[in-house]
Design an enzyme around this catalytic site. Structure first.
Site, PDB file in Angstrom:
ATOM      1  CD  GLU A   1     -43.580  23.098  82.868  1.00  0.00           C
ATOM      2  OE1 GLU A   1     -43.604  22.511  83.966  1.00  0.00           O
ATOM      3  OE2 GLU A   1     -44.049  22.604  81.826  1.00  0.00           O
TER       4      GLU A   1
ATOM      5  CE1 TYR B   1     -40.964  18.916  84.940  1.00  0.00           C
ATOM      6  CE2 TYR B   1     -41.500  21.006  86.018  1.00  0.00           C
ATOM      7  CZ  TYR B   1     -41.827  19.980  85.154  1.00  0.00           C
ATOM      8  OH  TYR B   1     -43.001  20.028  84.470  1.00  0.00           O
TER       9      TYR B   1
ATOM     10  CG  ASP C   1     -42.800  15.672  86.545  1.00  0.00           C
ATOM     11  OD1 ASP C   1     -42.507  14.512  86.159  1.00  0.00           O
ATOM     12  OD2 ASP C   1     -43.870  16.219  86.241  1.00  0.00           O
TER      13      ASP C   1
END
Ligand code: SF4
Length: 351
Positions: free
Chosen positions: A41, A124, A142
Site C-alpha cells: 500500500e 485509506y 482512494d
C-alpha cells in the site's frame, strides 16, 4: 430491508462479481500478512501498479519481515526506493518499521484505529490493512473509489475538499458488506483502476451502467469534480559536478526541502555561479538542460563540470569538510540514493 439498503447491496454485489470475473494476479493479493499489505500500500500510493511491482518484489525480498526493514540502514532503504519518488514515503516506511519493532515488540497493530497512529498511515491505508489482513469492516476511499462513487451516485462535491473525504467515507462505509469486507475493498479499487478509469471508461461493458447516474445523464466526463488549487513552483537549479581524479563531490540533502536524505551535487539557484570557492577555473557548462516535474515543483536543471587537479586533492577534501560535502569514489556512486534527475544526468554521462 429498505429500498436504499437493497440498492446499496446490489451495487456491492455487482462490483464483487465483476472482480471475481476479472481477476488480476498481484503478489500481495491473497496474503493476510499485514506487513506485506502495508508494504504494497505504501509503495502504491501515488504510483501505478506496473511501476510499483518491481519495488514491491525488491522490498519484500530484501526485507521479508518488519524486523529486517527496521534493522536496515536508512541509506539502504532510500537506495532501494530510488526512482519511485515521494521519498517521504520511504522515510516513513522505515521509521514506522523501527517503531513496530522497537516499541511494539514487532507486533503489527491489528485494528483500524491503532493502524492510524502509525507514521505515514492515513485513513485509506489503515482501512486497507485492517480489512485485508484482519477482516475489519472499514471502507477504503482512494482516488479510484472517489471516481466510482461520484459517477455512480452523481456526487458533485469537489473531491479535493476536506468535506468530500467525510461525505465519501460515510457513503463507502454504508456500501461495504459485513462479509468479506477486504474482498469488497479490493474489488472497488480494481473496478476504478481498470474499468471506471479517469478517461474514456468502457461504460457499455459496465455491469452498473443501467443504474449509474453519470452514464444515464451523460455526465461521465464531468464527474468527479476536482478543483485543482495546487500552486506549482518553478525552480532553476544549477549543479556543479566537481571531480578530482576518480573522486566526485556530492551533497547529502537535508530536511526542509525536496529529496531529504538523497544525494545530489553542490548547486545554486537562479543564475550559475561564475567561480566556486575551490578553484580559479570557471566551471564548464554542459549544454544539455534537464527538466523534472514533482507534485508541487517544476525543476529546470543545468550542470557545469569542474576538474580539480590531483595535487589539490587534500585541499579539496578540506573544502568538502568545511562545506559539508562528501567525496565519493566513482565506483561507489551507484550505492548512493539519488533523485531521478541526477540518475538521468549520470546515465547521459555513461555512469
Ligand atoms: S457506467 Fe461508466 S461511469 Fe458508470 S460506473 Fe460504469 S464505468 Fe463508471
Amino acid at each position: 430491508m429498505s429500498r436504499k439498503s437493497s440498492e446499496n447491496q446490489a451495487f456491492s454485489l455487482k462490483i464483487i462479481s465483476w472482480y471475481k470475473a476479472n481477476p488480476r494476479e498481484l503478489p500481495w493479493r491473497g496474503t493476510t500478512d499485514p506487513y506485506k499489505i502495508w508494504l504494497s500500500e505504501i509503495i502504491l500510493q501515488q504510483t501505478r501498479v506496473a511501476q510499483g511491482l518491481p519495488y514491491y518484489y525488491a522490498f519484500s525480498e530484501t526485507y521479508p519481515t518488519v524486523k529486517d526493514l527496521a534493522l536496515a540502514p536508512e541509506s539502504e532503504v532510500l537506495r532501494l526506493w530510488q526512482g519511485l519518488g515521494y521519498y517521504s514515503r520511504a522515510r516513513n516506511l522505515h521509521s514506522c518499521a523501527k517503531f513496530i519493532w522497537y516499541e511494539l515488540g514487532g507486533i503489527f497493530p491489528n485494528t483500524y484505529s491503532e493502524l492510524l497512529k502509525l507514521k505515514g498511515v492515513g485513513s485509506y491505508t489503515a482501512a486497507a490493512i485492517s480489512s485485508f489482513a484482519f477482516g475489519e469492516v472499514k471502507a477504503v476511499v482512494d482516488g479510484n473509489v472517489f471516481r466510482v462513487l461520484a459517477r455512480y451516485f452523481g456526487i458533485d462535491t469537489d473531491i479535493a475538499s476536506g468535506k468530500a473525504k467525510i461525505e465519501f467515507e460515510t457513503l463507502a462505509n454504508k456500501l461495504i458488506p459485513n462479509e468479506n469486507p477486504g474482498e469488497y475493498n479490493q474489488a472497488i479499487m480494481d473496478f476504478g483502476a481498470r474499468l471506471c478509469v479517469p478517461k474514456n471508461p468502457d461504460c457499455p461493458k459496465c455491469p452498473l451502467k443501467e443504474t449509474c447516474f453519470a452514464y444515464q445523464k451523460n455526465l461521465v466526463k464531468d464527474l468527479p469534480v476536482k478543483i485543482n488549487k495546487t500552486k506549482v513552483k518553478e525552480r532553476n537549479l544549477h549543479y556543479y559536478v566537481i571531480r578530482c581524479g576518480e573522486n566526485w563531490v556530492w551533497k547529502k540533502r537535508k530536511s526542509g526541502d525536496i529529496w531529504e536524505g538523497l544525494h545530489d551535487f553542490p548547486h545554486s539557484e537562479g543564475e550559475p555561479a561564475p567561480y566556486l570557492g575551490i578553484s580559479e577555473e570557471k566551471p564548464r557548462l554542459i549544454p544539455k538542460k534537464y527538466r523534472h516535474i514533482l507534485s508541487h515543483q517544476r525543476l529546470n536543471a543545468s550542470f557545469s563540470e569542474l576538474e580539480i587537479p590531483l595535487e589539490k586533492h587534500q585541499e579539496l577534501s578540506k573544502w568538502c569538510e568545511n562545506e559539508g560535502y562528501l567525496l565519493v569514489a566513482e565506483n561507489e556512486i551507484e550505492y548512493l540514493a539519488k533523485p531521478k534527475l541526477i540518475v538521468n544526468f549520470l546515465t547521459d554521462q555513461g555512469i
